[in-house]
Design a protein around this motif. Structure first.
Motif, mmCIF file in Angstrom:
data_model
loop_
_atom_site.group_PDB
_atom_site.id
_atom_site.type_symbol
_atom_site.label_atom_id
_atom_site.label_comp_id
_atom_site.label_asym_id
_atom_site.label_seq_id
_atom_site.Cartn_x
_atom_site.Cartn_y
_atom_site.Cartn_z
ATOM 1 N N SER A 1 0.821 -1.217 0.000
ATOM 2 C CA SER A 1 0.000 0.000 0.000
ATOM 3 C C SER A 1 0.853 1.265 0.000
ATOM 4 O O SER A 1 2.022 1.256 0.396
ATOM 5 N N SER A 2 0.253 2.352 -0.414
ATOM 6 C CA SER A 2 0.947 3.638 -0.385
ATOM 7 C C SER A 2 1.286 4.041 1.044
ATOM 8 O O SER A 2 2.309 4.674 1.286
ATOM 9 N N ALA A 3 0.445 3.638 1.979
ATOM 10 C CA ALA A 3 0.728 3.948 3.383
ATOM 11 C C ALA A 3 2.009 3.259 3.846
ATOM 12 O O ALA A 3 2.840 3.858 4.534
ATOM 13 N N ALA A 4 2.187 1.996 3.455
ATOM 14 C CA ALA A 4 3.390 1.261 3.841
ATOM 15 C C ALA A 4 4.630 1.832 3.155
ATOM 16 O O ALA A 4 5.733 1.737 3.686
ATOM 17 N N LEU A 5 4.449 2.418 1.990
ATOM 18 C CA LEU A 5 5.565 2.974 1.225
ATOM 19 C C LEU A 5 5.669 4.491 1.365
ATOM 20 O O LEU A 5 6.323 5.146 0.556
ATOM 21 N N SER A 6 5.067 5.035 2.412
ATOM 22 C CA SER A 6 5.017 6.492 2.575
ATOM 23 C C SER A 6 6.390 7.129 2.777
ATOM 24 O O SER A 6 6.566 8.310 2.509
ATOM 25 N N GLY A 7 7.384 6.373 3.209
ATOM 26 C CA GLY A 7 8.731 6.909 3.378
ATOM 27 C C GLY A 7 9.496 7.038 2.072
ATOM 28 O O GLY A 7 10.612 7.537 2.046
ATOM 29 N N ILE A 8 8.887 6.594 0.988
ATOM 30 C CA ILE A 8 9.503 6.655 -0.335
ATOM 31 C C ILE A 8 8.802 7.751 -1.124
ATOM 32 O O ILE A 8 7.587 7.933 -1.001
ATOM 33 N N THR A 9 9.538 8.460 -1.942
ATOM 34 C CA THR A 9 8.916 9.524 -2.729
ATOM 35 C C THR A 9 7.801 8.939 -3.597
ATOM 36 O O THR A 9 7.903 7.793 -4.047
ATOM 37 N N PRO A 10 6.743 9.698 -3.834
ATOM 38 C CA PRO A 10 5.646 9.192 -4.680
ATOM 39 C C PRO A 10 6.129 8.685 -6.041
ATOM 40 O O PRO A 10 5.602 7.705 -6.565
ATOM 41 N N GLU A 11 7.156 9.315 -6.604
ATOM 42 C CA GLU A 11 7.669 8.902 -7.903
ATOM 43 C C GLU A 11 8.347 7.535 -7.831
ATOM 44 O O GLU A 11 8.386 6.802 -8.812
ATOM 45 N N GLY A 12 8.912 7.168 -6.685
ATOM 46 C CA GLY A 12 9.637 5.913 -6.545
ATOM 47 C C GLY A 12 8.799 4.747 -6.049
ATOM 48 O O GLY A 12 9.243 3.598 -6.098
ATOM 49 N N ARG A 13 7.590 5.027 -5.581
ATOM 50 C CA ARG A 13 6.749 3.968 -4.997
ATOM 51 C C ARG A 13 6.391 2.866 -5.987
ATOM 52 O O ARG A 13 6.378 1.687 -5.634
ATOM 53 N N GLY A 14 6.088 3.221 -7.212
ATOM 54 C CA GLY A 14 5.685 2.231 -8.203
ATOM 55 C C GLY A 14 6.772 1.212 -8.473
ATOM 56 O O GLY A 14 6.507 0.018 -8.604
ATOM 57 N N LYS A 15 8.016 1.669 -8.515
ATOM 58 C CA LYS A 15 9.141 0.763 -8.761
ATOM 59 C C LYS A 15 9.371 -0.138 -7.546
ATOM 60 O O LYS A 15 9.515 -1.356 -7.691
ATOM 61 N N ILE A 16 9.376 0.433 -6.359
ATOM 62 C CA ILE A 16 9.572 -0.352 -5.140
ATOM 63 C C ILE A 16 8.429 -1.349 -4.979
ATOM 64 O O ILE A 16 8.652 -2.526 -4.667
ATOM 65 N N ARG A 17 7.194 -0.883 -5.220
ATOM 66 C CA ARG A 17 6.026 -1.765 -5.108
ATOM 67 C C ARG A 17 6.166 -2.955 -6.064
ATOM 68 O O ARG A 17 5.906 -4.097 -5.697
ATOM 69 N N ALA A 18 6.604 -2.695 -7.300
ATOM 70 C CA ALA A 18 6.787 -3.772 -8.281
ATOM 71 C C ALA A 18 7.861 -4.757 -7.812
ATOM 72 O O ALA A 18 7.672 -5.974 -7.904
ATOM 73 N N ASP A 19 8.965 -4.230 -7.305
ATOM 74 C CA ASP A 19 10.043 -5.108 -6.814
ATOM 75 C C ASP A 19 9.560 -5.986 -5.671
ATOM 76 O O ASP A 19 9.800 -7.195 -5.653
ATOM 77 N N VAL A 20 8.885 -5.381 -4.698
ATOM 78 C CA VAL A 20 8.392 -6.138 -3.544
ATOM 79 C C VAL A 20 7.340 -7.152 -3.987
ATOM 80 O O VAL A 20 7.360 -8.314 -3.557
ATOM 81 N N PHE A 21 6.443 -6.758 -4.881
ATOM 82 C CA PHE A 21 5.389 -7.658 -5.355
ATOM 83 C C PHE A 21 5.998 -8.873 -6.065
ATOM 84 O O PHE A 21 5.574 -10.007 -5.858
ATOM 85 N N ARG A 22 6.999 -8.645 -6.902
ATOM 86 C CA ARG A 22 7.646 -9.769 -7.581
ATOM 87 C C ARG A 22 8.289 -10.722 -6.569
ATOM 88 O O ARG A 22 8.243 -11.938 -6.743
ATOM 89 N N HIS A 23 8.856 -10.185 -5.498
ATOM 90 C CA HIS A 23 9.448 -11.044 -4.463
ATOM 91 C C HIS A 23 8.368 -11.832 -3.709
ATOM 92 O O HIS A 23 8.593 -12.991 -3.341
ATOM 93 N N ILE A 24 7.235 -11.224 -3.501
ATOM 94 C CA ILE A 24 6.113 -11.944 -2.874
ATOM 95 C C ILE A 24 5.684 -13.101 -3.784
ATOM 96 O O ILE A 24 5.462 -14.218 -3.322
ATOM 97 N N ILE A 25 5.591 -12.840 -5.076
ATOM 98 C CA ILE A 25 5.200 -13.885 -6.026
ATOM 99 C C ILE A 25 6.224 -15.012 -6.043
ATOM 100 O O ILE A 25 5.863 -16.190 -6.049
ATOM 101 N N LEU A 26 7.508 -14.671 -6.019
ATOM 102 C CA LEU A 26 8.553 -15.694 -5.973
ATOM 103 C C LEU A 26 8.406 -16.560 -4.716
ATOM 104 O O LEU A 26 8.556 -17.788 -4.774
#
Length: 149
Positions: free
Chosen positions: A120-145
């Motif tokens: 969620s954006s709340a969990a990623l609030s310490g990251i700039t809004p521009e960087g959240r999408g990339k971090i979210r994608a990285d974390v999501f791929r690790h969850i899938i793995l």
């Protein structure tokens, strides 16, 4: 709500037809007493690849829309999502992917809530809004793995 009614009707038709359906937008609109654009809106907003559907539009000769619900095994679903996420993903798309995984019993309700919370954006609030999408994608791929093992 009309959109919910249309979506439910299409889902029922898909179930009855074994997961693949061809429908004529104008014919369905006349049947439901709405305009064809409402049918198009429901199809494009609710029957998306993130939710496990393939849409094909055929023009001419009355035209039709073909909707196919992908039938995949757990490993295929997870691999599909792993590659579909791309380099960035927003919170709305993430929710759609997670809902699809939940609806297809790939994850359970508890896993859904945990992953949604972590992405969620709340969990990623310490990251700039521009960087959240990339971090979210990285974390999501690790969850899938992790789900693949």
């Amino acid at each position: 709500m009309l959109a919910d009614h249309i979506a439910k009707l299409i889902e029922e038709m898909l179930d009855e037809s074994g997961g693949a359906l061809e429908l004529q937008r104008n014919e369905m609109a006349n049947r439901l007493g709405c305009v064809p654009s409402q049918i198009s809106y429901v199809i494009t907003s609710r029957f998306t690849p993130e939710r496990g559907y393939i849409i094909e539009s055929r023009r001419g000769g009355g035209g039709c829309i073909r909707i196919v619900k992908k039938q995949m095994h757990k490993s295929e679903y997870l691999m599909h999502f792993f590659y579909a996420i791309g380099n960035e993903i927003d919170e709305r798309e993430t929710a759609a992917y997670l809902k699809n995984l939940l609806d297809n019993s790939i994850i359970n309700e508890r896993e859904y809530k945990m992953a949604y919370s972590a992405l969620s954006s709340a969990a990623l609030s310490g990251i700039t809004p521009e960087g959240r999408g990339k971090i979210r994608a990285d974390v999501f791929r690790h969850i899938i793995l992790a789900l693949m093992s």
